[in-house]
Write a protein that holds these residues in place. Structure first.
Motif, PDB file in Angstrom:
ATOM      1  N   ILE A 153      38.681  42.668  36.135  1.00 39.98           N
ATOM      2  CA  ILE A 153      40.045  42.870  35.654  1.00 39.98           C
ATOM      3  C   ILE A 153      40.552  44.140  36.337  1.00 39.98           C
ATOM      4  N   ALA A 154      41.832  44.181  36.597  1.00 44.69           N
ATOM      5  CA  ALA A 154      42.439  45.384  37.167  1.00 44.69           C
ATOM      6  C   ALA A 154      43.510  45.886  36.216  1.00 44.69           C
ATOM      7  N   THR A 155      43.649  47.186  36.195  1.00 39.02           N
ATOM      8  CA  THR A 155      44.711  47.821  35.423  1.00 39.02           C
ATOM      9  C   THR A 155      45.253  48.978  36.242  1.00 39.02           C
ATOM     10  N   TYR A 156      46.300  49.574  35.743  1.00 36.73           N
ATOM     11  CA  TYR A 156      46.882  50.707  36.453  1.00 36.73           C
ATOM     12  C   TYR A 156      45.901  51.879  36.497  1.00 36.73           C
ATOM     13  N   HIS A 157      45.919  52.592  37.598  1.00 36.07           N
ATOM     14  CA  HIS A 157      45.133  53.817  37.716  1.00 36.07           C
ATOM     15  C   HIS A 157      45.735  54.851  36.755  1.00 36.07           C
ATOM     16  N   PRO A 158      44.897  55.636  36.090  1.00 37.60           N
ATOM     17  CA  PRO A 158      45.443  56.636  35.157  1.00 37.60           C
ATOM     18  C   PRO A 158      46.454  57.588  35.803  1.00 37.60           C
ATOM     19  N   SER A 159      46.305  57.882  37.096  1.00 36.67           N
ATOM     20  CA  SER A 159      47.281  58.767  37.745  1.00 36.67           C
ATOM     21  C   SER A 159      48.662  58.106  37.797  1.00 36.67           C
ATOM     22  N   ALA A 160      48.700  56.770  37.910  1.00 33.62           N
ATOM     23  CA  ALA A 160      49.985  56.065  37.884  1.00 33.62           C
ATOM     24  C   ALA A 160      50.634  56.177  36.514  1.00 33.62           C
ATOM     25  N   LEU A 161      49.821  56.208  35.471  1.00 33.93           N
ATOM     26  CA  LEU A 161      50.347  56.346  34.106  1.00 33.93           C
ATOM     27  C   LEU A 161      50.936  57.738  33.890  1.00 33.93           C
ATOM     28  N   LEU A 162      50.366  58.725  34.566  1.00 34.05           N
ATOM     29  CA  LEU A 162      50.897  60.089  34.458  1.00 34.05           C
ATOM     30  C   LEU A 162      52.258  60.202  35.148  1.00 34.05           C
ATOM     31  N   ARG A 163      52.480  59.364  36.145  1.00 35.42           N
ATOM     32  CA  ARG A 163      53.755  59.387  36.877  1.00 35.42           C
ATOM     33  C   ARG A 163      54.809  58.473  36.267  1.00 35.42           C
ATOM     34  N   ASP A 164      54.380  57.432  35.547  1.00 33.91           N
ATOM     35  CA  ASP A 164      55.305  56.426  35.032  1.00 33.91           C
ATOM     36  C   ASP A 164      54.902  56.018  33.619  1.00 33.91           C
ATOM     37  N   GLU A 165      55.570  56.584  32.644  1.00 36.60           N
ATOM     38  CA  GLU A 165      55.277  56.338  31.216  1.00 36.60           C
ATOM     39  C   GLU A 165      55.363  54.857  30.846  1.00 36.60           C
ATOM     40  N   GLU A 166      56.214  54.090  31.543  1.00 39.11           N
ATOM     41  CA  GLU A 166      56.400  52.681  31.194  1.00 39.11           C
ATOM     42  C   GLU A 166      55.155  51.842  31.452  1.00 39.11           C
ATOM     43  N   LYS A 167      54.237  52.344  32.239  1.00 44.13           N
ATOM     44  CA  LYS A 167      53.006  51.606  32.527  1.00 44.13           C
ATOM     45  C   LYS A 167      51.938  51.821  31.461  1.00 44.13           C
ATOM     46  N   LYS A 168      52.162  52.754  30.563  1.00 46.60           N
ATOM     47  CA  LYS A 168      51.146  53.061  29.551  1.00 46.60           C
ATOM     48  C   LYS A 168      50.910  51.900  28.586  1.00 46.60           C
ATOM     49  N   ARG A 169      51.944  51.226  28.155  1.00 46.39           N
ATOM     50  CA  ARG A 169      51.792  50.112  27.215  1.00 46.39           C
ATOM     51  C   ARG A 169      50.970  48.971  27.833  1.00 46.39           C
ATOM     52  N   PRO A 170      51.313  48.523  29.055  1.00 54.33           N
ATOM     53  CA  PRO A 170      50.480  47.475  29.669  1.00 54.33           C
ATOM     54  C   PRO A 170      49.026  47.927  29.868  1.00 54.33           C
ATOM     55  N   ALA A 171      48.816  49.169  30.240  1.00 51.75           N
ATOM     56  CA  ALA A 171      47.453  49.678  30.422  1.00 51.75           C
ATOM     57  C   ALA A 171      46.700  49.683  29.091  1.00 51.75           C
ATOM     58  N   TRP A 172      47.389  50.014  28.018  1.00 53.75           N
ATOM     59  CA  TRP A 172      46.789  49.987  26.680  1.00 53.75           C
ATOM     60  C   TRP A 172      46.375  48.554  26.315  1.00 53.75           C
ATOM     61  N   GLU A 173      47.226  47.584  26.631  1.00 51.65           N
ATOM     62  CA  GLU A 173      46.893  46.180  26.383  1.00 51.65           C
ATOM     63  C   GLU A 173      45.666  45.772  27.198  1.00 51.65           C
ATOM     64  N   ASP A 174      45.578  46.238  28.442  1.00 52.23           N
ATOM     65  CA  ASP A 174      44.419  45.940  29.280  1.00 52.23           C
ATOM     66  C   ASP A 174      43.147  46.533  28.684  1.00 52.23           C
ATOM     67  N   MET A 175      43.231  47.754  28.199  1.00 45.30           N
ATOM     68  CA  MET A 175      42.053  48.401  27.603  1.00 45.30           C
ATOM     69  C   MET A 175      41.590  47.643  26.361  1.00 45.30           C
ATOM     70  N   LYS A 176      42.532  47.172  25.561  1.00 45.74           N
ATOM     71  CA  LYS A 176      42.154  46.383  24.383  1.00 45.74           C
ATOM     72  C   LYS A 176      41.479  45.077  24.810  1.00 45.74           C
ATOM     73  N   ALA A 177      41.971  44.469  25.893  1.00 48.63           N
ATOM     74  CA  ALA A 177      41.368  43.225  26.391  1.00 48.63           C
ATOM     75  C   ALA A 177      39.955  43.483  26.930  1.00 48.63           C
ATOM     76  N   ILE A 178      39.759  44.620  27.560  1.00 52.13           N
ATOM     77  CA  ILE A 178      38.431  44.986  28.060  1.00 52.13           C
ATOM     78  C   ILE A 178      37.466  45.159  26.890  1.00 52.13           C
ATOM     79  N   ARG A 179      37.911  45.853  25.872  1.00 51.96           N
ATOM     80  CA  ARG A 179      37.067  46.044  24.688  1.00 51.96           C
ATOM     81  C   ARG A 179      36.740  44.696  24.030  1.00 51.96           C
TER      82      ARG A 179
END
Length: 188
Positions: A153-179
């Motif tokens: 699975i791929a998700t946004y790199h954390p550095s991209a989340l630091l630059r673009d707040e709008e990517k945090k929600r999708p990344a959070w969904e990805d982390m929940k799917a990984i768990r």
């Protein structure tokens, strides 16, 4: 690297001069976490703080990754974190193809040592190098891809989340799917 051991891998990495990156490195950055983890996170390469400390994901992006892991009940005891290239590209630029190629056997060796079930590509560089050169992170992140006996699975790199707040929600969904996938695998 005939004998399958961490000492063999570390020795090969510390003595590596296969590409130009060794000339400027302070430290080789191999990885951290559980060497028998079911989940392996792979980024692109060390940044300045990682080069100085010899550990992956210790700068601001790493601190965010740590928070993301904790938010879904994971820790370094549950995961292993590494990068494609083991030395810092100057100015934190993207690693060149020949630099990635020089390090890919080290990454393959890590996979053999760790034997993860889930591989998480952090960002475009990791996804296009490991999953598919035509991978599009904005369109294909969060999609499970079985390949070579692993669940990718791929998700946004954390550095991209630091630059673009709008990517945090999708990344959070990805982390929940990984768990969730990890829980399913452990229940089997």
């Amino acid at each position: 690297m005939a004998q399958k051991s961490w000492e063999t891998l570390e020795g090969a990495c510390y003595n590596c001069k296969k590409c130009r990156l060794w000339e400027l490195r302070t430290h080789v950055v191999i990885g951290k976490g559980n060497p028998k983890a079911d989940i392996m996170f792979i980024g692109e390469g060390p940044g300045q703080q990682e080069d100085l400390q010899g550990q992956p994901f210790v700068g601001p992006a790493g601190q965010l990754l740590d928070k993301m892991l904790v938010s879904v009940g994971l820790s370094l005891e549950d995961v292993y974190i590494t990068n494609i290239v083991k030395c810092r590209p100057p100015g934190n630029r993207d690693p060149y193809d020949d630099e990635k190629d020089a390090c890919l056997n080290y990454l393959r060796y890590q996979l053999k040592l760790i034997e993860p079930k889930i591989i998480v590509c952090l960002g475009r560089i990791a996804a296009t190098t490991i999953i598919d050169p035509s991978f599009r992170i904005t369109r294909q992140r969060g999609i499970w891809l079985p390949k070579m006996g692993y669940d990718f699975i791929a998700t946004y790199h954390p550095s991209a989340l630091l630059r673009d707040e709008e990517k945090k929600r999708p990344a959070w969904e990805d982390m929940k799917a990984i768990r969730k996938r990890w829980d399913e695998l452990r229940d089997c």
